[in-house]
Motif scaffolding. Structure first.
Motif, PDB file in Angstrom:
ATOM      1  N   ILE A   2       0.860  -1.187   0.000  1.00 24.06           N
ATOM      2  CA  ILE A   2       0.000   0.000   0.000  1.00 24.06           C
ATOM      3  C   ILE A   2       0.894   1.233   0.000  1.00 24.06           C
ATOM      4  O   ILE A   2       1.849   1.326   0.768  1.00 24.06           O
ATOM      5  N   ASP A  50      -1.385  -2.925  -3.980  1.00 18.99           N
ATOM      6  CA  ASP A  50      -2.763  -3.242  -3.618  1.00 18.99           C
ATOM      7  C   ASP A  50      -3.626  -1.993  -3.694  1.00 18.99           C
ATOM      8  O   ASP A  50      -4.788  -2.052  -4.111  1.00 18.99           O
ATOM      9  N   TYR A  76      -7.365   3.100  -5.569  1.00 19.83           N
ATOM     10  CA  TYR A  76      -7.001   4.194  -4.666  1.00 19.83           C
ATOM     11  C   TYR A  76      -8.247   4.766  -3.998  1.00 19.83           C
ATOM     12  O   TYR A  76      -9.373   4.607  -4.465  1.00 19.83           O
ATOM     13  N   ILE A 232      -9.980  -1.320   2.020  1.00 20.06           N
ATOM     14  CA  ILE A 232      -9.490  -1.646   0.679  1.00 20.06           C
ATOM     15  C   ILE A 232     -10.110  -2.940   0.179  1.00 20.06           C
ATOM     16  O   ILE A 232     -10.556  -3.044  -0.971  1.00 20.06           O
ATOM     17  N   SER A 257       2.281   0.614   5.364  1.00 19.77           N
ATOM     18  CA  SER A 257       2.313   1.216   4.041  1.00 19.77           C
ATOM     19  C   SER A 257       3.681   1.850   3.815  1.00 19.77           C
ATOM     20  O   SER A 257       4.509   1.927   4.730  1.00 19.77           O
TER      21      SER A 257
END
Length: 301
Positions: A2, A50, A76, A232, A257
């Motif tokens: 991420i 991802d 996104y 997500i 992330s």
């Protein structure tokens, strides 16, 4: 993986062209902010990511890039901060009405589940008392009803560099500040939490906190995460496994992330921002920005 774009600066507002050049090149370099000789390369290829989480106060300059991102297959969503402070605190912010309109355009483009409303930080001061925030939250929530489903709140953290900047405001404008999370203000905090929850419920928002040690669960406000693997998965129908980001403070529940940004680069120069030391620091750092650089600021040789 991420990508966080970015806790450290407002990429959609100020560095969209640089970001898209990195997308076209398929990678970026992250410089360790505490040891600038440490540089690491990360892929930005769609198959390697991802999702990308954008953090912004004004995504309007970035809207022109969304078609390209979609065409390339990127996933996104946006963390969109939308509050309304005096120029003492936010000296370079577009008008509230224009930012609300941009929020709506973004939501209509992506869907309300992909645009998270942030009202943070909540700064309790002599010019922005509790009533000020409740009025602003109620007004903005009414305008954004149906355009987002989640409201994220947090209270001002009195970091060392932030305290220095607030002290300058205190001296110049005779302001006073209150740490609402201090136990001595528990009753006032409880009242405010109940009011925010009522406003959120009325306008169909789930309200959560961001990186707060204070527990508001009894008021119906849970601890939240801004970079959220569960969200997500829900939005994009994915099955991914992630851990809590160990590089964030204990109170932060965000999923791990990789951040693309750099400190002292946001031209909004908000007085309360932990990522900016001073307007002069921003000016000096931006001298090291090149649109064609692999990193947001050029690497030390």
């Amino acid at each position: 993986m991420i990508i966080s774009a970015s806790r450290r600066t407002d990429i959609p507002a100020f560095f969209g062209d640089w970001f898209m050049m990195r997308i076209e090149q398929g990678y970026f370099h992250r410089i360790n902010p505490f040891n600038t000789k440490q540089v690491r390369r990360f892929s930005l290829l769609p198959d390697d990511l991802d999702a990308i989480v954008f953090w912004t106060k004004n995504p309007k300059p970035f809207l022109k890039h969304l078609n390209q991102l979609d065409g390339l297959g990127y996933r996104y969503y946006f963390q969109h901060t939308l509050n309304d402070y005096p120029e003492h605190f936010e000296p370079a912010m577009p008008s509230l009405s224009s930012r609300i309109e941009t929020f709506k355009i973004l939501s209509e483009r992506l869907g309300p589940e992909r645009v998270i409303w942030r009202f943070d930080p909540i700064i309790i001061s002599s010019v922005t008392p509790m009533e000020y925030h409740l009025e602003k939250i109620s007004y903005i929530a009414g305008k954004l009803k149906g355009y987002s489903g989640r409201l994220v709140i947090s209270f001002l953290d009195f970091y060392g560099k932030v305290q220095t900047r607030l002290k300058a405001l205190q001296n110049k404008y005779h302001l006073t500040f209150t740490d609402m999370t201090d136990p001595q203000f528990a009753d006032e905090l409880g009242f405010m939490a109940k009011e925010i929850k009522q406003i959120a419920d009325h306008n169909k928002f789930q309200v959560v906190t961001c990186a707060e040690a204070v527990d508001l669960d009894r008021f119906g406000i849970e601890h939240g995460m801004c970079i959220d693997a569960g969200l997500i998965q829900s939005i994009f129908g994915m099955n991914i496994k992630y851990k809590k980001d160990k590089n964030q403070r204990d109170e932060c529940l965000c999923t791990e992330s990789v951040d693309m940004g750099a400190y002292n680069t946001c031209r909004f120069n908000c007085t309360y921002c932990y990522a900016v030391q001073s307007s002069q620091s921003v000016a000096n750092t931006l001298k090291k920005h090149r649109p064609d650089s692999a990193s947001l600021i050029i690497e030390n040789k």
